[in-house]
Each structure stands twice: as C-alpha cells, then as structure tokens.
Scaffold this active site. Structure first.
Site, mmCIF file in Angstrom:
data_model
loop_
_atom_site.group_PDB
_atom_site.id
_atom_site.type_symbol
_atom_site.label_atom_id
_atom_site.label_comp_id
_atom_site.label_asym_id
_atom_site.label_seq_id
_atom_site.Cartn_x
_atom_site.Cartn_y
_atom_site.Cartn_z
ATOM 1 N N HIS A 207 0.805 -1.232 0.000
ATOM 2 C CA HIS A 207 0.000 0.000 0.000
ATOM 3 C C HIS A 207 0.835 1.278 0.000
ATOM 4 C CE1 HIS A 207 -0.054 1.464 4.318
ATOM 5 N NE2 HIS A 207 0.457 0.274 4.489
ATOM 6 N N CYS A 331 2.310 10.078 16.500
ATOM 7 C CA CYS A 331 1.760 10.992 17.495
ATOM 8 C C CYS A 331 0.275 11.245 17.248
ATOM 9 C CB CYS A 331 2.553 12.297 17.397
ATOM 10 S SG CYS A 331 1.955 13.638 18.373
HETATM 11 C C1 LIG Z 1 4.313 1.876 6.453
HETATM 12 C C2 LIG Z 1 5.616 1.371 6.942
HETATM 13 C C3 LIG Z 1 5.720 0.136 7.597
HETATM 14 C C4 LIG Z 1 4.523 -0.701 7.914
HETATM 15 O O1 LIG Z 1 3.931 -1.234 6.747
HETATM 16 P P1 LIG Z 1 2.415 -1.748 6.819
HETATM 17 O O2 LIG Z 1 2.227 -2.456 5.505
HETATM 18 O O3 LIG Z 1 1.561 -0.536 6.964
HETATM 19 O O4 LIG Z 1 2.314 -2.665 7.973
HETATM 20 C C5 LIG Z 1 6.966 -0.292 7.987
HETATM 21 N N1 LIG Z 1 8.058 0.448 7.759
HETATM 22 C C6 LIG Z 1 8.010 1.635 7.123
HETATM 23 C C7 LIG Z 1 9.267 2.392 6.883
HETATM 24 C C8 LIG Z 1 6.785 2.139 6.702
HETATM 25 O O5 LIG Z 1 6.733 3.314 6.085
#
Ligand SMILES: *Cc1c(COP(=O)(O)O)cnc(C)c1O
Length: 386
Positions: A207, A331
């Site tokens: 995503h 936050c």
């Molecule tokens: C968004 C993000 C995650 C977590 O990913 P999800 O698919 O939302 O669980 C982990 N690390 C970084 C650097 C992110 O930007």
C-alpha cells in the site's frame, strides 16, 4: 468541502490503489477463487497466479522466486525478519546481539525492544547524524561475533532520509552477520536490487506503492538462518503459514511492476515539486527547519519542524484549509509526545513538537504545492497562538 476538493499530501502513510492494479486483482476475488494449496483445477489456477506473482516480484528485486515470502503487510515482514532471524541465530550459534538504528519504524523498534525485554536479547541502537543517517563506520565499530542481526531502515518514513544500505550490507556480509533493511518507504523510488544492496532480508508493503493494503513481502536470501514466526500449514515454504491472499498478492506484484517501470519519470516530477515546496517553506515560514537531508531524501518527501508550534493544531488547520498532511510520527491527538526520531536527531522538544510531513504522489500537481506554500505561513502563525 467535499473529499474531492481536499488535496491529499500524505502518500507516505498510504497511497490509493492504481486502477490497473485493481483490474489485475479482480478475477481472483470471484472466478479464480481457489486455494493455491488445493490439488484440483481451482487450486492449480490460484497456484499459477501465486507463483507468477512470486516470480515477478523476484525478478524486480533481482532475486529468485524461492527467496520471496508473501506476508500480510510491511509490519509482518519486519516482524518475521527480526524474530525469525534472531531466534534462529541464537539456536544456531548463541548470537544474542541486535543492532538497529534509532530511526527505525515502530515495526522494527518495538519488535527489537520486545526481543530485548522478554527474550533475553541485547539491543543496541546506533548513533545517527543530524540528518537521521547512519554511518558505515558506526556499524563497523559495533558489530560483534555475537551479533544476530543488523536492521537499518532504507528510507525513513518520517524524515525521508536515505541510508547507505549497499555499503552497510557489504560490511555485514564481510563479517558474516545477516543484514535486514526495511524498504517499505523506499520501494516506490529507490534501487531494490538485493545483490547490489548486499542485504539478506528486505521488507516491502504494497500500500506504499499504489497496491492494496494488507499485503507485503519479505525477501530472504537463500541460506539465511531464519525460523517461522507464524506456524501452521506449510505455505510459503514453511516460512509463513496461512492460506495466501491470492488477489492481494497478484496486486502487490502488479503494483510493484508498474511503480518500478515508472519510477524514474515519476521521481523527476516529484523532486521538482518537492524542492519548490522546501525552498518556499524555509523562506517564508519563520523559525522553520527542514528535517532529514536536503538532497539525500525520498523524491516525494518534505518534512519540517516549526519552533513553538503544536503539530496537531497545525494539521487540523491544514485539514480545514483543504490539505491532508501528517506530523510524520505516530503521534496522536491528545498525546503531545515529541517524536523519538526527531529527538534522536538532536531537535529540542519545542521544535520537535511542531513537525509537519508533506508527502507527494502521482496525483500531486505543482498548483497544489503553490497553494500550500501560500497559506502555510499564516497557518503556522495561528498554530503558534493556540
Ligand atoms: C508503512 C511502513 C511500515 C509498515 O507497513 P504496513 O504495511 O503498513 O504494515 C513499515 N516500515 C516503514 C518504513 C513504513 O513506512
């Protein structure tokens, strides 16, 4: 104001699904609904889709299909990398030292802290410079024979800073210590060739690159010591039990292919808008600073701190004015804790509390940026008065 009139500038939080990805996924919800583990024709067709997606992702990372494990999100990929390697390493040779940076996403930081608190590992945080970057020498000085895993974020979600992953990876490999990188934010824009990066494990989440929410992947170099975290059926070569989410996995592969094809062109347009934004904010907002590195940052990422501002008030003022931005940290309203990442960069709380992250994406127009820089100085002034 309808949602249509609001300018979305929070692409680091999530991105909308690309229509072409939606089309690629569609058949696998209905006609091609089989379980890839089933023997019959329905299962075979689902399995072909799954393995085609795996091959596609592997090619995009310069890996082989057997090195790709599909997961439910970037967070799960990070968890599997940390827990899986740390437990396997300790079983194998007693290694119990974990080396990470202080600017990791919570998916890494909280996992490493839990491994320390409840599982007897020793967690060490590396120093960072004022841009939030990690130096290769600092890793070299801290590697031990008992280091189970090094994990360093590739591009930071909060401040956009890019780390020298290839150099750190080469160092870790020369010392035979497994190296993981959280590439969730980097995947849409940066080099993902795992051979050039010299990493043993790399996390992505769909995503963040115009794919669906709730699906991710972990690259695990062949031969890396790792044990499963989620046990059950033998799916994903025993590395991640549970029936695969075939439509979402197809979507992840398609989204990754498209964004890799288009990234050079997309990046160019984003960098020019990002730099207009940064220049104007620093010029026109008093007591403002850029966070992260001026150039060595994600093409779509601008982040600031404003002295004496309540970041959440500013976000609410921006929202009312038609701009959806972020403070960059987890936050939440009513919890005015300064971000750990900004504090680790050396910002005082009176600055760190006033953070703003503006992340651009495929739908962003230069006009949106011009409008934002026109209204921002007055909104910051108002946010200083509350
Ligand atoms: C968004 C993000 C995650 C977590 O990913 P999800 O698919 O939302 O669980 C982990 N690390 C970084 C650097 C992110 O930007």
């Amino acid at each position: 104001m309808s949602d249509k009139d609001i300018i979305y500038l929070d692409y680091a939080a999530t991105t909308p699904l690309d229509n072409r990805v939606m089309e690629a996924m569609q058949p696998y919800f209905t006609q091609e609904f089989g379980n890839p583990s089933s023997i019959h024709i329905f299962g075979q067709k689902a399995d072909v889709a799954l393995e085609t997606a795996r091959t596609q992702v592997a090619e995009l990372l310069n890996a082989v299909p057997g090195e790709i494990v599909f997961t439910s999100c970037g967070t799960e990929s990070d968890n599997l990398a940390l827990r899986g390697v740390c437990f396997a390493q300790r079983t194998r040779n007693g290694a119990n030292h974990i080396l990470i940076s202080p600017v990791e996403h919570h998916a890494i930081l909280r996992t490493a802290q839990q491994l320390e608190k409840y599982h007897g590992f020793e967690l060490e945080l590396l120093p960072v410079d004022r841009y939030g970057m990690i130096k290769v020498e600092d890793v070299a000085n801290r590697l031990r024979p008992t280091t189970a895993l090094v994990s360093i974020i590739y591009a930071n979600n909060e401040i956009g800073a890019i780390n020298p992953i290839s150099e750190i990876g080469a160092l870790c490999r020369s010392r035979a210590v497994p190296m993981h990188t959280d590439a969730v934010q980097a995947a849409a824009y940066l080099n993902l060739d795992v051979n050039e990066l010299h990493v043993d494990l790399l996390s992505i989440g769909a995503h963040k690159f115009y794919g669906p929410k709730g699906v991710g992947a972990l690259y695990i170099k062949k031969g890396t010591p790792i044990q499963a975290v989620q046990t059950g059926g033998g799916q994903e070569s025993g590395m991640r039990a549970g029936t695969q989410n075939v439509p979402y996995i197809v979507g992840l592969a398609e989204a990754l292919k498209l964004c890799r094809q288009e990234r050079i062109q997309t990046s160019k347009a984003l960098i020019s808008m990002r730099d207009v934004l940064i220049k104007n904010v620093l010029e026109h907002v008093t007591d403002s600073q850029l966070t992260g590195h001026p150039h060595n940052r994600l093409p779509n990422h601008a982040s600031f701190v404003f002295k004496g501002v309540d970041g959440n008030s500013l976000l609410m003022l921006l929202d009312v004015a038609g701009f959806a931005c972020s403070s960059g940290s987890a936050c939440k309203t009513g919890n005015p804790e300064p971000s750990e990442v900004l504090l680790s960069l050396g910002f005082f709380p009176e600055w760190a509390l006033g953070s703003l992250r503006v992340t651009l994406g495929k739908a962003t127009q230069m006009d949106d940026i011009i409008r934002l820089v026109e209204i921002l100085p007055a909104l910051v002034t108002r946010a200083r008065q509350v």
